[in-house]
Write an enzyme that holds these catalytic residues in place. Structure first.
Site: not given
Ligand code: PHB
Ligand code: APR
Length: 391
Positions: A297, A72, A201, A385, A293
């Protein structure tokens, strides 16, 4: 039983450490309290930083990730019904991330360890770490109904937040830094192709939402929910309706629905234990620190810790110097605190905090506007990130 490095826990930290040590010609034994099926089924996050991808490749553990993982090059921030893409390679001189689930990383490492590495014992529960201050630390454990002792040169506690390693550091020497959040994430897995090809997000008045994925045909979605929510309180229809509202855009973007195959609630916590080493006991991964989460990280931090330990022990073996082992805690904590800061920033940027004042809500929108209008602010997010280097 005797070995060079006793590893407690077969999550990503313990499994990768065993692999790195094996590659460096250092013996280890891994003790895992759960059975193999449980470890291979546990749902966790799925974003690998560039540095994590590089480490797995160098460790010879990336064949399936390179076939099935999804590279990605960006994420989308969504707020005020508008979409804003963060372009990682353009902002970070070519860095990107890999979408490949933590459970898959664990399956790959388990298969390699059982085939090529040292002992990996499932249903072997560590009861206590003893003699951390001596030359011969050991782990007392229970296996096949009997108690046994694993004598080691070093013990690495990779046993997660609830393990026995961290409590083996004397309380008088421990410092804990902690923050809990008054909300959690309701996470679902759904058999439906992701409605967007990158992670989304979303900040919304009703709360945060995240669109992620496990494969081109499986979506992973999250909703901010109040602390203490029971996943069963939400019907599948209610989940989809809430996701639709929080992801809604002015340009008619649509969220595809599909059968939900799993749902659970994850609490949110920031936690750091200092130091990460006591004598010959080293803490790695969730045993030493937890991040919420929001920035994905957790796994990447665990990888950074075990890379640092493996490098330090290899250096000791080659030169006789304990300099890098002695610096382990400090070296890790520099990276850990950067990830704590980023995860906290992402969490407070995107979630709706119960009890936030109108002033705080306006500030949150101003922070979002800043990221989407300043290349410097956007670069700061993209660098964090995609990950800080393992130094
Ligand atoms: C996930 O795919 O579980 C996931 C992805 C990004 C995040 C947290 C969890 O920031
Ligand atoms: N004896 C043996 N094994 C134990 C014990 C014990 N007393 N206590 C816990 N364990 C095992 C758990 O069953 C688990 O498999 O230790 C392992 C710890 O693994 P994780 O919790 O996955 O922690 P870690 O390897 O540090 O990985 C960090 O996991 O929690 C996520 O988001 C986090 O992605 C991050 C990653």
């Amino acid at each position: 039983m005797r070995t060079t490095v006793g590893i407690i826990g077969a999550g990503p930290a313990g499994l990768l450490l065993a692999r790195l040590l094996h590659n460096a010609g250092i013996e280890s034994v891994v003790l895992e309290s759960r059975d193999r099926a449980y470890v291979e089924r546990r749902q966790r996050a799925g974003i690998l930083e560039q540095g994590t991808v590089d480490v797995l490749r160098a460790a010879g553990a990336a064949a399936r990730m390179d076939r099935e993982g999804l590279r990605h090059d960006g994420i989308e921030l969504r707020f005020d019904r508008r979409r804003h893409r963060i372009d990682f390679p353009a902002l970070t001189a070519g860095r990107s991330v890999m979408v490949y689930a933590q459970t898959e990383v664990c399956k790959d490492l388990i298969a390699l360890q059982l085939k090529e590495g040292g002992p990996l014992l499932f249903e072997a529960e560590a009861l206590a770490v003893e003699g951390a201050e001596s030359e011969r630390p050991c782990v007392r454990f229970r296996y096949e109904g009997r108690e046994d002792v694993l004598e080691c040169d070093y013990v690495v506690g990779c046993d997660g937040f609830w393990g026995v390693s961290r409590p083996a550091v004397p309380a008088a020497l421990s410092r804990v830094f902690e923050r809990t959040y008054p909300f959690g994430w309701l996470g679902v897995l759904a058999d439906v192709p992701p409605s967007h090809d990158e992670l989304v997000y979303a900040h919304h008045d009703r709360g945060f939402a995240l669109l992620s994925m496990r494969s081109p045909s499986v979506s992973r979605l999250y909703l901010q929910v109040p602390e203490g929510t029971d996943a069963e309180d939400w019907s599948d229809d209610e989940i989809w309706a809430e996701l639709e509202q929080r992801f809604e855009t002015a340009d008619g973007w649509r969220l595809e629905r599909g059968p939900i195959t799993q749902k659970s609630v994850t609490p949110m916590r920031s936690f750091v234990h200092e130091p990460m080493r006591h004598g010959r006991l080293f803490l790695a991964g969730d045993a030493a620190h937890i991040v919420p989460p929001t920035g994905a990280k957790g796994l990447n931090l665990a990888v950074g810790d075990v890379v640092t330990f493996a490098r330090a022990l290899t250096y000791q073996k080659e030169t006789g110097s304990t300099e890098l082992l002695d610096a382990y805690s400090e070296t890790c904590l520099r990276r850990v605190w950067q990830a704590e800061r980023f995860s906290y920033d992402m969490t407070t940027l995107l979630h709706r905090a119960p009890g936030a004042t109108p002033f705080e809500e306006r500030l949150q929108l101003a922070r979002l506007a800043r990221i989407t209008s300043s290349r410097a602010a956007e670069t700061d997010l993209a660098e964090a990130y995609t990950g800080f280097p393992h130094d």
